[in-house]
Design a protein around this motif. Structure first.
Motif, PDB file in Angstrom:
ATOM      1  N   TYR A 231      73.833  11.532 -15.033  1.00  0.00           N
ATOM      2  CA  TYR A 231      73.299  10.200 -15.339  1.00  0.00           C
ATOM      3  C   TYR A 231      71.789  10.204 -15.610  1.00  0.00           C
ATOM      4  O   TYR A 231      71.144   9.160 -15.594  1.00  0.00           O
ATOM      5  N   LYS A 232      71.222  11.370 -15.917  1.00  0.00           N
ATOM      6  CA  LYS A 232      69.793  11.448 -16.209  1.00  0.00           C
ATOM      7  C   LYS A 232      69.433  10.721 -17.500  1.00  0.00           C
ATOM      8  O   LYS A 232      68.281  10.326 -17.707  1.00  0.00           O
ATOM      9  N   SER A 233      70.428  10.538 -18.366  1.00  0.00           N
ATOM     10  CA  SER A 233      70.170   9.874 -19.648  1.00  0.00           C
ATOM     11  C   SER A 233      70.134   8.353 -19.539  1.00  0.00           C
ATOM     12  O   SER A 233      69.746   7.670 -20.487  1.00  0.00           O
ATOM     13  N   VAL A 234      70.547   7.824 -18.391  1.00  0.00           N
ATOM     14  CA  VAL A 234      70.540   6.372 -18.203  1.00  0.00           C
ATOM     15  C   VAL A 234      69.104   5.901 -17.995  1.00  0.00           C
ATOM     16  O   VAL A 234      68.370   6.473 -17.167  1.00  0.00           O
ATOM     17  N   PRO A 235      68.662   4.882 -18.738  1.00  0.00           N
ATOM     18  CA  PRO A 235      67.279   4.404 -18.606  1.00  0.00           C
ATOM     19  C   PRO A 235      66.935   4.014 -17.174  1.00  0.00           C
ATOM     20  O   PRO A 235      67.772   3.492 -16.439  1.00  0.00           O
ATOM     21  N   ARG A 236      65.678   4.261 -16.803  1.00  0.00           N
ATOM     22  CA  ARG A 236      65.231   3.997 -15.438  1.00  0.00           C
ATOM     23  C   ARG A 236      65.364   2.533 -15.052  1.00  0.00           C
ATOM     24  O   ARG A 236      65.615   2.211 -13.895  1.00  0.00           O
ATOM     25  N   GLU A 237      65.209   1.637 -16.028  1.00  0.00           N
ATOM     26  CA  GLU A 237      65.329   0.213 -15.709  1.00  0.00           C
ATOM     27  C   GLU A 237      66.754  -0.177 -15.305  1.00  0.00           C
ATOM     28  O   GLU A 237      66.979  -1.222 -14.710  1.00  0.00           O
ATOM     29  N   GLN A 238      67.720   0.672 -15.637  1.00  0.00           N
ATOM     30  CA  GLN A 238      69.093   0.436 -15.211  1.00  0.00           C
ATOM     31  C   GLN A 238      69.455   1.239 -13.960  1.00  0.00           C
ATOM     32  O   GLN A 238      70.167   0.740 -13.088  1.00  0.00           O
ATOM     33  N   LEU A 239      68.973   2.481 -13.911  1.00  0.00           N
ATOM     34  CA  LEU A 239      69.314   3.375 -12.811  1.00  0.00           C
ATOM     35  C   LEU A 239      68.063   4.179 -12.445  1.00  0.00           C
ATOM     36  O   LEU A 239      67.728   5.150 -13.104  1.00  0.00           O
ATOM     37  N   ASP A 240      67.395   3.744 -11.408  1.00  0.00           N
ATOM     38  CA  ASP A 240      66.120   4.337 -11.028  1.00  0.00           C
ATOM     39  C   ASP A 240      66.336   5.542 -10.106  1.00  0.00           C
ATOM     40  O   ASP A 240      66.440   5.412  -8.886  1.00  0.00           O
TER      41      ASP A 240
END
Length: 285
Positions: A231-240
């Motif tokens: 899940y490293k590709s998920v934007p930080r604003e969604q998954l910090d």
């Protein structure tokens, strides 16, 4: 943000509205299963991502491309989530692979007609609670845990409803011959044996060397390196993931670092009451 802001109420349970739109839920309700479909059914934080790594590798005969070319949410998509409608599922070769966090009694009617194979993954609810706590802190689409999170979790007032209701619904399923029950703890204890048993259930006859390679690749430390699964590709604003990694520890018993003695005793009392009529013997008991 609150439950009213982040969740939709669907058939008695909360679902994160970001992933579960009215359109995706309608698609889910009308979904047409095929007899050779493979379904991974689990309550969140019970080993779903792990199984989304294992099953495609078994189906592909160990070919790593099966887990290196698509993120897990597209390679084994959730039936009830909003991406399912745009993945051209009907064009996928058999066997198609899907995931669901939905209770057995909420599965679409087609499921009961064609009876696809199901791998039902369960985990010690105290470890589920712990993993759920950390995920809730890092995800902008789930309500932050807060001071009353333990009570919310035990009362089923969290995303995807009650762990107790979910687990019991699948354990009470009819036609159990097409369902394989397995636990996170069994996977930890002997992953190679787990892979072999899943392959046998899926009628994929793999030699010992392939089984061993799949098991090695799916060790937590190795799977954590797969950018299509971590899940490293998920934007930080969604998954910090600066707050906590999505693939955090991958161990058994981390609840001991999360719950106080009093909280653990309360958890055990609720568990004993809610599961008193369940005959299934869990590994963690």
């Amino acid at each position: 943000m609150t439950e009213a802001e982040l969740y939709t109420f669907y058939k008695g349970i909360f679902l994160p509205v970001y992933f579960h739109t009215s359109q995706s839920l309608k698609y889910f309700e009308k979904f047409s299963f095929q007899p050779d479909d493979i379904i991974i059914a689990s309550y969140p934080k019970s080993g779903t991502t792990w199984m989304q790594e294992i099953v495609p590798l078994i189906v592909s005969g160990g070919d790593p491309a099966s887990v290196e070319t698509l993120p897990n949410w597209d390679r084994v998509p959730w039936l009830e989530e909003n991406r399912i409608g745009i993945l051209n599922i009907h064009k996928r070769p058999s066997p198609r692979m899907f995931t669901t966090h939905i209770q057995y009694n909420m599965i679409p009617p087609s499921f009961f007609e064609v009876k696809p194979r199901v791998i039902n993954v369960m985990r010690n609810p105290k470890d589920v609670f712990t993993s759920y706590f950390y995920y809730s802190e890092m995800s902008s689409n789930w309500v932050s845990p807060g001071s009353q999170f333990l009570h919310k979790f035990l009362d089923g007032k969290v995303a995807y409803g009650s762990w107790f209701d979910h687990v019991k619904s699948w354990l009470n399923a009819e036609d159990k011959e097409h369902i394989m029950y397995i636990s996170y703890e069994e996977m930890i204890m002997d992953l190679k044996d787990t892979v072999a048993r899943i392959a046998q259930f899926l009628q994929k006859f793999l030699d010992a060397e392939v089984i061993e390679k799949i098991a090695d690749r799916c060790l937590f430390k190795n799977m954590k390196k797969n950018n299509m699964s971590n899940y490293k590709s998920v934007p930080r604003e969604q998954l910090d993931q600066t707050k906590s990694e999505f693939l955090r520890k991958g161990i058994v018993g981390d609840w001991k670092n999360q719950l106080t003695v009093e909280e653990a005793e309360y958890f055990d009392a609720v568990y004993k009451d809610k599961m008193k009529d369940v005959q299934y013997k869990f590994v963690w008991e």
